[in-house]
Design a protein around this motif. Structure first.
Motif, PDB file in Angstrom:
ATOM      1  N   UNK B  30       0.838  -1.188   0.000  1.00 38.99           N
ATOM      2  CA  UNK B  30       0.000   0.000   0.000  1.00 38.99           C
ATOM      3  C   UNK B  30       0.875   1.240   0.000  1.00 38.99           C
ATOM      4  N   UNK B  31       1.937   1.202   0.785  1.00 32.80           N
ATOM      5  CA  UNK B  31       2.900   2.286   0.787  1.00 32.80           C
ATOM      6  C   UNK B  31       4.258   1.770   1.237  1.00 32.80           C
ATOM      7  N   UNK B  33       7.784   3.192   3.342  1.00 32.34           N
ATOM      8  CA  UNK B  33       8.262   4.273   4.201  1.00 32.34           C
ATOM      9  C   UNK B  33       9.765   4.123   4.419  1.00 32.34           C
ATOM     10  N   UNK B  35      12.841   5.182   7.122  1.00 28.52           N
ATOM     11  CA  UNK B  35      13.126   5.617   8.481  1.00 28.52           C
ATOM     12  C   UNK B  35      14.627   5.749   8.657  1.00 28.52           C
ATOM     13  N   UNK B  45      10.776   8.805  11.376  1.00 31.82           N
ATOM     14  CA  UNK B  45      10.116   8.675  10.085  1.00 31.82           C
ATOM     15  C   UNK B  45      10.606   9.788   9.162  1.00 31.82           C
ATOM     16  N   UNK B  88      16.368   2.630   7.014  1.00 34.96           N
ATOM     17  CA  UNK B  88      15.546   1.437   6.802  1.00 34.96           C
ATOM     18  C   UNK B  88      14.358   1.772   5.914  1.00 34.96           C
ATOM     19  N   UNK B  92       4.218  -1.380   3.882  1.00 38.16           N
ATOM     20  CA  UNK B  92       2.900  -1.579   4.485  1.00 38.16           C
ATOM     21  C   UNK B  92       1.986  -2.161   3.419  1.00 38.16           C
ATOM     22  N   UNK B  93       1.388  -3.304   3.751  1.00 39.63           N
ATOM     23  CA  UNK B  93       0.476  -3.934   2.810  1.00 39.63           C
ATOM     24  C   UNK B  93      -0.955  -3.628   3.169  1.00 39.63           C
ATOM     25  N   UNK B  94      -1.771  -4.658   3.241  1.00 39.50           N
ATOM     26  CA  UNK B  94      -3.188  -4.467   3.557  1.00 39.50           C
ATOM     27  C   UNK B  94      -3.451  -4.523   5.049  1.00 39.50           C
ATOM     28  N   UNK B  95      -2.411  -4.767   5.827  1.00 40.63           N
ATOM     29  CA  UNK B  95      -2.610  -4.847   7.276  1.00 40.63           C
ATOM     30  C   UNK B  95      -1.847  -3.724   7.959  1.00 40.63           C
ATOM     31  N   UNK B  96      -1.888  -3.743   9.247  1.00 41.83           N
ATOM     32  CA  UNK B  96      -1.273  -2.741  10.091  1.00 41.83           C
ATOM     33  C   UNK B  96       0.229  -2.921  10.226  1.00 41.83           C
ATOM     34  N   UNK B  97       0.750  -4.047   9.780  1.00 42.41           N
ATOM     35  CA  UNK B  97       2.167  -4.326  10.022  1.00 42.41           C
ATOM     36  C   UNK B  97       3.048  -3.525   9.086  1.00 42.41           C
ATOM     37  N   UNK B  98       4.156  -3.066   9.623  1.00 42.06           N
ATOM     38  CA  UNK B  98       5.253  -2.563   8.804  1.00 42.06           C
ATOM     39  C   UNK B  98       6.310  -3.656   8.769  1.00 42.06           C
ATOM     40  N   UNK B 100      10.077  -4.371   7.908  1.00 42.03           N
ATOM     41  CA  UNK B 100      11.316  -3.617   7.748  1.00 42.03           C
ATOM     42  C   UNK B 100      12.374  -4.415   7.016  1.00 42.03           C
ATOM     43  N   UNK B 101      13.198  -3.702   6.280  1.00 36.30           N
ATOM     44  CA  UNK B 101      14.390  -4.288   5.698  1.00 36.30           C
ATOM     45  C   UNK B 101      15.517  -4.290   6.708  1.00 36.30           C
TER      46      UNK B 101
END
Lengths: 114, 110
Positions: B30-31, B33, B35, B45, B88, B92-98, B100-101
């Motif tokens: 979805x997006x 980010x 950091x 952020x 980093x 973010x996909x369809x859920x609340x989780x981020x 990270x790489x």
């Protein structure tokens, strides 16, 4: 305004002891997240709260890990019978609650298990 | 498991030069980010780019997103010693989780 705060900043404990880590999110933020970061690595998602409920606890590494949140504010992450592999920085973040909203991170708690 | 992979893992440049970091990911998003983290503590952020955006600017930061290649880049122009940190990407996909790489450690030499 105040950001996310975490306490303690550092915690040294002996293997087998229990530890409790605290997170104070930004006031009004309904979503709260816990992450773990091992040395030199990225962040590993542990658990997410929306309000006082935790819809997904699947990131918790074992049943020694638990978390709770009361009053839609403070959250505590408890690690029972700590092991050396639990040593890491534990980071808390909060957001306004919408999906994919920006997460604001606290400074973390550095845990060392001897 | 980590979704994103950053490269390079470490980057050392002279102050004033530009720094480019890349991030690749595996699933639809979805997006994305970016950091920044100083001294292994809290993350700050920097910028969020949505899946329907291709480029975004914020001050000396420029982020691009190529969803067909599942990759993003972060460009820091005219770097300063104070830009020394780990960077980093997080998806973010369809859920609340981020997700990270593993991060890029940037060193800007004065």
């Amino acid at each position: 305004g105040a950001g996310v705060s975490q306490s303690p900043s550092n915690k040294v404990t002996e293997k087998g002891k229990d530890v409790e880590l605290r997170c104070d999110p930004i006031s009004g933020h309904t979503a709260l997240y816990w992450y773990r970061q091992r040395l030199g690595q990225g962040l590993e998602f542990l658990i997410y709260f929306q309000g006082n409920s935790a819809p997904d606890k699947s990131g918790l590494p074992s049943d020694r890990f638990s978390a709770e949140r009361t009053g839609e504010s403070v959250s505590t992450l408890t690690i029972q019978r700590t092991q050396q592999e639990d040593s890491a920085v534990y980071l808390c973040a909060s957001s306004s609650g919408g999906l994919q909203e920006t997460q604001y991170f606290g400074p973390g708690t550095r845990l060392l298990v001897l | 498991s980590q979704q994103g992979e950053e490269d390079p893992q470490a980057l050392s440049i002279q102050e004033g030069e530009n720094a480019t970091m890349n991030c690749s990911y595996k699933t639809s998003i979805n997006n994305l980010q970016w950091y920044r983290q100083n001294s292994g503590r809290g993350l700050v952020h920097l910028i969020l780019i949505r899946s329907n955006e291709r480029e975004k600017h914020s001050g000396r930061l420029r982020v691009t997103l190529d969803t067909s290649k599942k990759s993003s880049s972060l460009l820091i122009t005219a770097s300063r010693a104070a830009d020394t940190a780990s960077y980093f990407c997080a998806t973010a996909g369809s859920s609340y989780k981020l997700i990270f790489g593993s991060g890029t450690r940037l060193l800007v030499r004065p």
